[in-house]
Design an enzyme around this catalytic site. Structure first.
Site, short mmCIF file in Angstrom:
data_model
loop_
_atom_site.label_atom_id
_atom_site.label_comp_id
_atom_site.label_asym_id
_atom_site.label_seq_id
_atom_site.Cartn_x
_atom_site.Cartn_y
_atom_site.Cartn_z
N ASP A 1 -6.25 -8.33 -5.12
CA ASP A 1 -6.06 -7.74 -6.40
C ASP A 1 -6.70 -7.05 -6.09
O ASP A 1 -8.00 -7.17 -5.97
CB ASP A 1 -6.89 -8.80 -7.50
CG ASP A 1 -7.13 -8.17 -8.85
OD1 ASP A 1 -6.86 -7.15 -9.13
OD2 ASP A 1 -7.33 -9.54 -9.88
N ASP B 1 -1.50 -3.34 -8.77
CA ASP B 1 -2.73 -3.15 -8.25
C ASP B 1 -2.62 -4.89 -7.49
O ASP B 1 -3.80 -5.00 -7.26
CB ASP B 1 -3.94 -2.84 -9.18
CG ASP B 1 -4.24 -3.29 -10.56
OD1 ASP B 1 -2.90 -4.23 -10.69
OD2 ASP B 1 -4.39 -3.35 -11.29
N GLU B 2 -1.58 -5.95 -7.63
CA GLU B 2 -1.47 -7.37 -7.73
C GLU B 2 -0.45 -7.18 -6.92
O GLU B 2 0.69 -6.79 -7.29
CB GLU B 2 -1.69 -7.90 -8.29
CG GLU B 2 -2.73 -7.70 -9.26
CD GLU B 2 -3.01 -8.47 -10.26
OE1 GLU B 2 -3.91 -10.50 -10.14
OE2 GLU B 2 -2.06 -8.82 -11.40
#
Length: 416
Positions: free
Chosen positions: A21, A115-116
């Site tokens: 993350d 973003d993960e």
């Protein structure tokens, strides 16, 4: 950062999932690119006139600022707040670099959002070591290729790994080994698990289930009867046994949409019409860029009372923004009665591969429209996605790109 027990370092796991993350990703990229922003409260908005914060730095979060907050309120809390216009292409470029680098750890990667990402490292433990060791390697690799921090969660299933990654930020590492998962989740509210929102949480609370530990007392059939396989998965998720695999492939899109958050209580009919047309043109461009067309669309305007609009049909399947925009104008005239609007949305609900067979009853001007659209697409690919637009939009609304929640490094979801 929690202590990693020696047993979890040496012991091989039957299943091992890592969730990375990126920490305050957009704001972190801005601080990386501009050293003058480092250590300062930064808020990112879409467009120069954007008033809704899409993310902010940890320095800003210390003042209670958060995603979704309006800029005026944020500036009341932090007068020194620095607003930055989002650079979606830059964030997408950085994300693609990170996701590509992670292939060196394992090919089993599911890009969950910009973003993960989930990594299934079950089968690379002999090569890289136990999951906690691999997790540290992942953090180092992300920092090396991007210069950015990330938090990492390690567990025996996806849901627990995602929960773990949020426990220690920024740049934390949380390990929940499979043999301790039930105990670690026992007192965790079920609504902290990904996918368990207010509706499901309320349903569970009415049956005495507020924490993950409570779930084992509820028969799985109660959730299965209400939500089918999704209910069964939620029942297992709460016990650290989420069966969902890391999905490396990309399923065909079930929808293609674009939305825009507006200044609160927008009532300017021309402004609403221009924003709807902008969304229509963006949806059409994405359909064309991926060889798709659609006929059924959701066209909506969100007010304090909920969404106005619904599902509507174009005369025939299309990838042209003109008939979609015309449908938007009709919907606006029929469903809007002057209420304050906070958001507009246009979504193609039935995208399918475009039919190259000529339609005997099609508009005779269609081939000319297709040629014009292809020319516009080529220009925008070369000079920027907003280099050329319809005359009705030029100078009327601030046009900017955004990253969809389902962004992927390739394919249809790569589009920003």
């Amino acid at each position: 950062m929690p202590t990693v027990l020696p047993e979890s370092i040496d012991r091989r796991w039957a299943r091992a999932i890592i969730l990375i993350d990126m920490n305050a990703f957009f704001a972190s990229v801005e601080q990386l690119d501009d050293p003058a922003l480092r250590g300062k409260p930064v808020a990112i908005t879409n467009g120069d006139q954007g008033t809704c914060i899409i993310t902010c730095s940890y320095e800003a979060r210390a003042f209670g600022i958060h995603t979704g907050m309006r800029l005026p309120e944020a500036r009341q809390r932090c007068p020194a707040l620095i607003r930055i216009t989002a650079r979606s292409s830059r964030y997408a470029e950085m994300s693609a670099r990170i996701m590509s680098a992670l292939q060196a750890i394992t090919p089993d990667i599911e890009v969950f959002s910009v973003d993960e990402a989930f990594l299934d490292v079950t089968h690379v433990q002999r090569l890289h070591g136990a999951p906690p060791v691999i997790a540290r390697q992942v953090q180092r690799l992300v920092r090396e290729v991007s210069g950015l921090p990330c938090s990492v969660g390690v567990a025996g299933d996806k849901t627990t790994a995602k929960w773990a990654a949020k426990q220690h930020k920024p740049e934390g590492l949380t390990v929940v080994s499979p043999w301790e998962t039930a105990a670690r989740l026992h007192d965790v509210p079920v609504t902290e698990l990904c996918g368990v929102g207010r509706g499901i949480g309320g349903f569970l609370a009415s049956r005495g289930v507020r924490t993950c530990g409570d779930m084992s007392r509820l028969p799985v059939s109660v959730l299965a009867q209400r939500w089918g396989n999704i209910g069964r998965r939620i029942w297992l998720m709460a016990q650290g046994r989420d069966p969902d695999p890391v999905s490396c492939g990309m399923a065909p899109p079930k929808s293609v949409g674009h939305g825009k958050v507006l200044p609160p209580a927008t009532r300017d009919v021309q402004l609403l019409q221009h924003y709807l047309e902008h969304m229509a043109q963006k949806v059409a461009a994405r359909l064309r860029g991926n060889g798709l067309e659609a006929q059924q669309l959701f066209i909506g305007l969100r007010t304090d009372a909920g969404w106005l609009g619904g599902r509507y049909l174009t005369p025939r399947p299309t990838d042209d923004g003109q008939p979609i925009a015309a449908l938007c104008r009709q919907v606006l005239q029929k469903v809007w009665q002057g209420e304050g609007v906070h958001q507009v949305q246009v979504t193609a609900l039935d995208p399918v591969q475009a039919d190259i067979q000529l339609d005997l009853f099609a508009d005779q001007a269609a081939p000319r429209r297709q040629a014009i659209n292809r020319a516009v697409d080529r220009i925008n690919r070369r000079f920027g996605t907003q280099a050329m637009s319809t005359a009705s939009l030029l100078g009327r609304v601030p046009l900017h790109d955004v990253i969809a929640p389902a962004w992927k490094p390739e394919g249809i979801r790569r589009t920003v």
